[in-house]
Design a protein around this motif. Structure first.
Motif, PDB file in Angstrom:
ATOM      1  N   GLU A 297      -5.818 -45.495  70.931  1.00 58.43           N
ATOM      2  CA  GLU A 297      -6.412 -46.804  70.625  1.00 58.43           C
ATOM      3  C   GLU A 297      -5.467 -47.945  71.019  1.00 58.43           C
ATOM      4  O   GLU A 297      -5.871 -48.881  71.697  1.00 58.43           O
ATOM      5  CB  GLU A 297      -6.746 -46.884  69.125  1.00 58.43           C
ATOM      6  N   VAL A 298      -4.208 -47.821  70.606  1.00 57.89           N
ATOM      7  CA  VAL A 298      -3.282 -48.942  70.826  1.00 57.89           C
ATOM      8  C   VAL A 298      -2.731 -48.932  72.255  1.00 57.89           C
ATOM      9  O   VAL A 298      -2.767 -49.955  72.943  1.00 57.89           O
ATOM     10  CB  VAL A 298      -2.120 -48.900  69.787  1.00 57.89           C
TER      11      VAL A 298
ATOM     12  N   LEU B 142     -18.388 -38.884  63.303  1.00 57.94           N
ATOM     13  CA  LEU B 142     -17.459 -39.747  64.045  1.00 57.94           C
ATOM     14  C   LEU B 142     -17.930 -41.200  64.111  1.00 57.94           C
ATOM     15  O   LEU B 142     -17.173 -42.116  63.781  1.00 57.94           O
ATOM     16  CB  LEU B 142     -17.245 -39.190  65.466  1.00 57.94           C
ATOM     17  N   ASP B 143     -19.182 -41.406  64.507  1.00 57.32           N
ATOM     18  CA  ASP B 143     -19.667 -42.786  64.645  1.00 57.32           C
ATOM     19  C   ASP B 143     -19.802 -43.480  63.290  1.00 57.32           C
ATOM     20  O   ASP B 143     -19.568 -44.673  63.178  1.00 57.32           O
ATOM     21  CB  ASP B 143     -21.018 -42.797  65.378  1.00 57.32           C
ATOM     22  N   THR B 144     -20.180 -42.717  62.254  1.00 57.75           N
ATOM     23  CA  THR B 144     -20.412 -43.318  60.935  1.00 57.75           C
ATOM     24  C   THR B 144     -19.099 -43.609  60.202  1.00 57.75           C
ATOM     25  O   THR B 144     -18.876 -44.720  59.738  1.00 57.75           O
ATOM     26  CB  THR B 144     -21.252 -42.350  60.056  1.00 57.75           C
ATOM     27  N   LEU B 145     -18.240 -42.611  60.107  1.00 51.06           N
ATOM     28  CA  LEU B 145     -17.009 -42.785  59.328  1.00 51.06           C
ATOM     29  C   LEU B 145     -15.869 -43.385  60.153  1.00 51.06           C
ATOM     30  O   LEU B 145     -14.876 -43.845  59.611  1.00 51.06           O
ATOM     31  CB  LEU B 145     -16.562 -41.441  58.749  1.00 51.06           C
ATOM     32  N   GLY B 146     -15.995 -43.320  61.459  1.00 49.78           N
ATOM     33  CA  GLY B 146     -14.933 -43.863  62.314  1.00 49.78           C
ATOM     34  C   GLY B 146     -13.900 -42.810  62.672  1.00 49.78           C
ATOM     35  O   GLY B 146     -13.852 -41.729  62.065  1.00 49.78           O
ATOM     36  N   TYR B 147     -13.081 -43.148  63.647  1.00 51.30           N
ATOM     37  CA  TYR B 147     -12.112 -42.184  64.163  1.00 51.30           C
ATOM     38  C   TYR B 147     -11.093 -41.745  63.104  1.00 51.30           C
ATOM     39  O   TYR B 147     -10.865 -40.555  62.896  1.00 51.30           O
ATOM     40  CB  TYR B 147     -11.368 -42.783  65.369  1.00 51.30           C
ATOM     41  N   SER B 148     -10.497 -42.714  62.424  1.00 48.38           N
ATOM     42  CA  SER B 148      -9.377 -42.396  61.530  1.00 48.38           C
ATOM     43  C   SER B 148      -9.789 -41.452  60.407  1.00 48.38           C
ATOM     44  O   SER B 148      -9.146 -40.425  60.178  1.00 48.38           O
ATOM     45  CB  SER B 148      -8.798 -43.676  60.932  1.00 48.38           C
ATOM     46  N   VAL B 149     -10.868 -41.819  59.712  1.00 47.32           N
ATOM     47  CA  VAL B 149     -11.281 -41.022  58.552  1.00 47.32           C
ATOM     48  C   VAL B 149     -11.754 -39.632  58.992  1.00 47.32           C
ATOM     49  O   VAL B 149     -11.325 -38.607  58.443  1.00 47.32           O
ATOM     50  CB  VAL B 149     -12.406 -41.752  57.764  1.00 47.32           C
ATOM     51  N   THR B 150     -12.601 -39.595  60.024  1.00 45.04           N
ATOM     52  CA  THR B 150     -13.147 -38.299  60.466  1.00 45.04           C
ATOM     53  C   THR B 150     -12.018 -37.396  60.969  1.00 45.04           C
ATOM     54  O   THR B 150     -11.967 -36.215  60.620  1.00 45.04           O
ATOM     55  CB  THR B 150     -14.180 -38.498  61.602  1.00 45.04           C
TER      56      THR B 150
ATOM     57  N   ILE C  86     -16.790 -47.092  59.120  1.00 41.00           N
ATOM     58  CA  ILE C  86     -16.816 -47.892  57.885  1.00 41.00           C
ATOM     59  C   ILE C  86     -15.565 -48.748  57.712  1.00 41.00           C
ATOM     60  O   ILE C  86     -15.473 -49.518  56.786  1.00 41.00           O
ATOM     61  CB  ILE C  86     -17.017 -46.984  56.644  1.00 41.00           C
ATOM     62  N   PHE C  87     -14.585 -48.574  58.591  1.00 44.13           N
ATOM     63  CA  PHE C  87     -13.386 -49.420  58.506  1.00 44.13           C
ATOM     64  C   PHE C  87     -13.265 -50.246  59.789  1.00 44.13           C
ATOM     65  O   PHE C  87     -12.469 -49.930  60.665  1.00 44.13           O
ATOM     66  CB  PHE C  87     -12.126 -48.576  58.315  1.00 44.13           C
ATOM     67  N   PRO C  88     -14.066 -51.320  59.910  1.00 50.75           N
ATOM     68  CA  PRO C  88     -14.110 -52.060  61.168  1.00 50.75           C
ATOM     69  C   PRO C  88     -12.785 -52.729  61.531  1.00 50.75           C
ATOM     70  O   PRO C  88     -12.585 -53.090  62.676  1.00 50.75           O
ATOM     71  CB  PRO C  88     -15.219 -53.086  60.940  1.00 50.75           C
ATOM     72  N   TRP C  89     -11.905 -52.928  60.540  1.00 48.76           N
ATOM     73  CA  TRP C  89     -10.629 -53.599  60.865  1.00 48.76           C
ATOM     74  C   TRP C  89      -9.619 -52.650  61.516  1.00 48.76           C
ATOM     75  O   TRP C  89      -8.581 -53.069  61.968  1.00 48.76           O
ATOM     76  CB  TRP C  89     -10.031 -54.232  59.595  1.00 48.76           C
ATOM     77  N   TRP C  90      -9.918 -51.312  61.570  1.00 44.50           N
ATOM     78  CA  TRP C  90      -8.988 -50.370  62.200  1.00 44.50           C
ATOM     79  C   TRP C  90      -9.228 -50.316  63.689  1.00 44.50           C
ATOM     80  O   TRP C  90     -10.047 -49.646  64.189  1.00 44.50           O
ATOM     81  CB  TRP C  90      -9.139 -48.993  61.555  1.00 44.50           C
TER      82      TRP C  90
END
Lengths: 142, 500
Positions: free
Chosen positions: A127-128, A80-88, A138-142
């Motif tokens: 999130e929103v 979760l912390d490495t790949l981020g919420y969306s990808v995981t 890994i996708f900081p813009w999300w």
């Protein structure tokens, strides 16, 4: 074990109970109860029935789906912390939808679509809308 | 007159737009989880606990309370239409409710269920208002000795009334008590029992523990029996019960309300026992007991009234004494404590908005539920048709998000998974998780009161026997534990629980 842990961090005295006082009592109670259960099983006529019940309870356990589900949930925590919420979430939901599919049907693409939808909707809500701080990885813009 | 003054103040709090919104969310989610088997009220409350961090304490309690009594309404829908109880308090409704549905009378069954829930829920609130304040005035005089003994009694009654062996229940409570001690010592502030893990320094979180034991473990249990449901056809127009239905239901509703309300106050009694006793009572009093089990409307009206009245009554020990009578109310206690509010007799003077705002919101919530459960029944029927294969992954996702959002720490996800697996194993071996959760929530209070009582008495254990309320509570608790070992009383207890 609980009693030993309680004893090690300090029982204090009755006038001034220490940090381990309540833990020691709770551990002692659990131990006494466990002993009563063991002895009552030894001397009880229902021992075999109880043992048979325990065996029967685990006979129908679907080992593979159980391990996969647990593994997927642990994997969620690991990535979760490495790949981020969306990808995981996308991959974990894909795995879960596929795991819970109807027996005998290969729904790989449908599972992917469902996971995409679930990830998108939960991202919008948490999130929103609710502004929860979901990890971006890994996708900081999300 | 004073009560009316307080109530009008409560309405001024509950009718604030945001609190109205939270009330609606609570009853809506409550109905939803009541309708959907798989995640019960404790799991749903744990799921929404993180959401409550950012809102006012009164808004949080209004929403969480809404989930509790909303689930009582929603649970009957699945019982009647699918013959699967949405939550444990609706098990009895299956017996006659589903039979009515099979006979083409699903509408009146749903109608009488909603109306009896509304009547009992509303009357239960009147009782809550009348009893809580006087009880709190007595409770102000209680010291740590009385609190410790009353908590022991509450735990023992809960263990006594849970399914299965009393020894197993007590063991679960002992383990729950130990788990609650992990983290910082309440007196010295020193971390303890963290086994070198940073994630445990602040203790085991209530949310991952409950989500694991109730949410994840339920899904794991369902892995071996994923069966789809067949929903009985329901005409959404004919929901109003006939005059004859009302005539038959009037007394069962009245009796169910009284019985449920007083059983709700009793620690461990709760909504489940109330429904079974109400059903048994109606069958016993009926001139046609043979019709029970074949679609008797009294078998729906009584238990549905009982579970809603019990859910109102259950708030009395929470607000008056600060002692939760069941797991769901224990979660509410946890939520209040997260917001820095200690429920108990002082809540009436220190935080009147919490008590009166919640009571007023429950009146409003009951009206909302009537609207949600009657004209909108078609929507719930559609939701009922969501297949398990879609539902279960989503429940797991909500558990994961809920746990992560509560602490922003992945360690809590591991804790949830561990307790999910543990809960699965425990339920397979017929160990009830309820005493564990109850002891976990009460643990810090129990420890604080025990240590305070001992310090104040100079280390004398006699203090627990010399104060009348404490001595009486401990004697009753002791009697219950000992009685479980006496064969004649053991049979009696088993009979009550089997009926349950």
């Amino acid at each position: 074990m609980i009693s030993v842990l309680g004893w090690r961090i300090g029982l204090g005295s009755f006038q001034e109970p220490g940090s381990g006082f309540v833990a020691f009592i709770s551990g002692l109670s659990v131990s006494v109860l466990a002993l009563i259960m063991i002895f009552s099983r030894i001397y009880s006529r229902v021992t075999q029935t109880t043992a048979a019940f325990s065996v029967r309870a685990f006979r129908r356990v679907p080992v593979a789906p159980l391990i996969i589900t647990i593994g997927v949930l642990v994997g969620y925590g690991l990535f979760l912390d490495t790949l981020g919420y969306s990808v995981t979430t996308l991959f974990v939901m894909w795995a879960l939808f596929y795991l819970f599919r109807e027996k005998g049907k290969n729904r790989l693409f449908l599972s992917f679509l469902a996971s995409l939808l679930a990830t998108g909707i939960t991202y919008m809500v948490f999130e929103v809308w609710l502004r929860s701080q979901l990890p971006r990885g890994i996708f900081p813009w999300w | 007159m004073e009560i009316l003054h307080h109530l009008s103040y409560g309405f001024s709090v509950a009718l604030q737009p945001m609190n109205l919104f939270f009330c609606f969310i609570g009853v809506f989610v409550g109905t939803l989880i009541g309708v959907l088997p798989g995640i019960g009220p404790p799991g749903a409350m744990a799921l929404l606990l993180p959401v409550t961090y950012g809102i006012s304490p009164v808004g949080a309690i209004i929403m969480l309370a809404g989930i509790y009594y909303g689930a009582m309404y929603g649970g009957s829908t699945t019982s009647i239409l699918v013959n699967i109880p949405g939550e444990p308090a609706s098990v009895v409704t299956c017996i006659d409710g589903h039979q009515m549905a099979l006979q083409g009378r699903a509408g009146p069954a749903l109608g009488i269920s909603a109306f009896s829930s509304f009547i009992a829920g509303t009357l239960g609130l009147v009782g809550l208002m009348l009893i809580s304040n006087p009880l709190a005035e007595i409770a102000v005089k209680f010291g740590p000795t009385e609190y410790f003994s009353l908590m022991c009694l509450g735990m023992t009654i809960l263990v006594y009334l849970t399914q299965g062996s009393i020894l197993r229940g007590l063991m679960m409570a002992g383990i729950g008590l130990f788990l609650s001690l992990i983290g910082q010592d309440i007196v010295t502030g020193k971390p303890r029992f963290h086994f070198g893990l940073i994630g445990l320094v602040d203790g085991v979180g209530l949310i991952p523990l409950v989500m694991g034991l109730y949410g994840v473990s339920d899904i794991l249990l369902n892995l071996e029996k994923v069966a789809e449901r067949t929903v009985a056809k329901v005409r959404t127009q004919g929901l109003l019960p006939t005059k004859e239905d009302w005539r038959k239901s009037a007394w069962p509703i009245s009796r169910g309300t009284l019985l449920g309300f007083f059983l709700g106050i009793l620690p461990g009694g709760g909504t489940i026992l109330a429904t079974f006793l109400s059903y048994g009572l109606e069958k016993k009093l009926s001139k046609h007991p043979e019709q029970f089990g074949k679609g008797a409307i009294e078998g729906v009206a009584g238990p549905e009234a009982a579970n809603n009245a019990a859910s109102s009554g259950a708030f009395i020990p929470l607000f008056s004494l600060g002692i939760p009578p069941n797991v769901i109310i224990a979660l509410l206690l946890g939520a209040l404590m997260i917001h820095g509010i200690q429920p108990g007799p002082l809540i009436f003077t220190d935080h009147p908005e919490i008590f009166w705002g919640t009571v007023a919101s429950m009146y409003i919530g009951n009206v909302m539920l009537l609207v949600l459960n009657l004209p909108l029944i078609g929507m719930w029927v559609k939701i009922l048709k969501i297949p398990y294969k879609t539902l279960f992954p989503l429940v797991l996702l909500f558990c994961l998000i809920g746990v992560y959002c509560a602490s922003a720490n992945v360690f809590d996800i591991y804790i949830m998974v561990i307790f999910g697996f543990l809960g699965y194993g425990l339920q397979k071996l017929s160990y009830e998780p309820a005493p564990l959760v109850m002891a976990f929530v009460l643990g810090p209070l129990l420890e604080k009161n025990l240590r305070q009582a001992l310090i104040m008495s100079g280390g004398s254990m006699k203090v627990f026997a010399s104060r009348p309320i404490s001595a009486a509570a401990l004697l009753v608790a002791l009697f219950m534990v000992v009685s479980a070992a006496i064969p004649a009383l053991q049979k009696r207890r088993k009979k009550v629980i089997t009926e349950e």
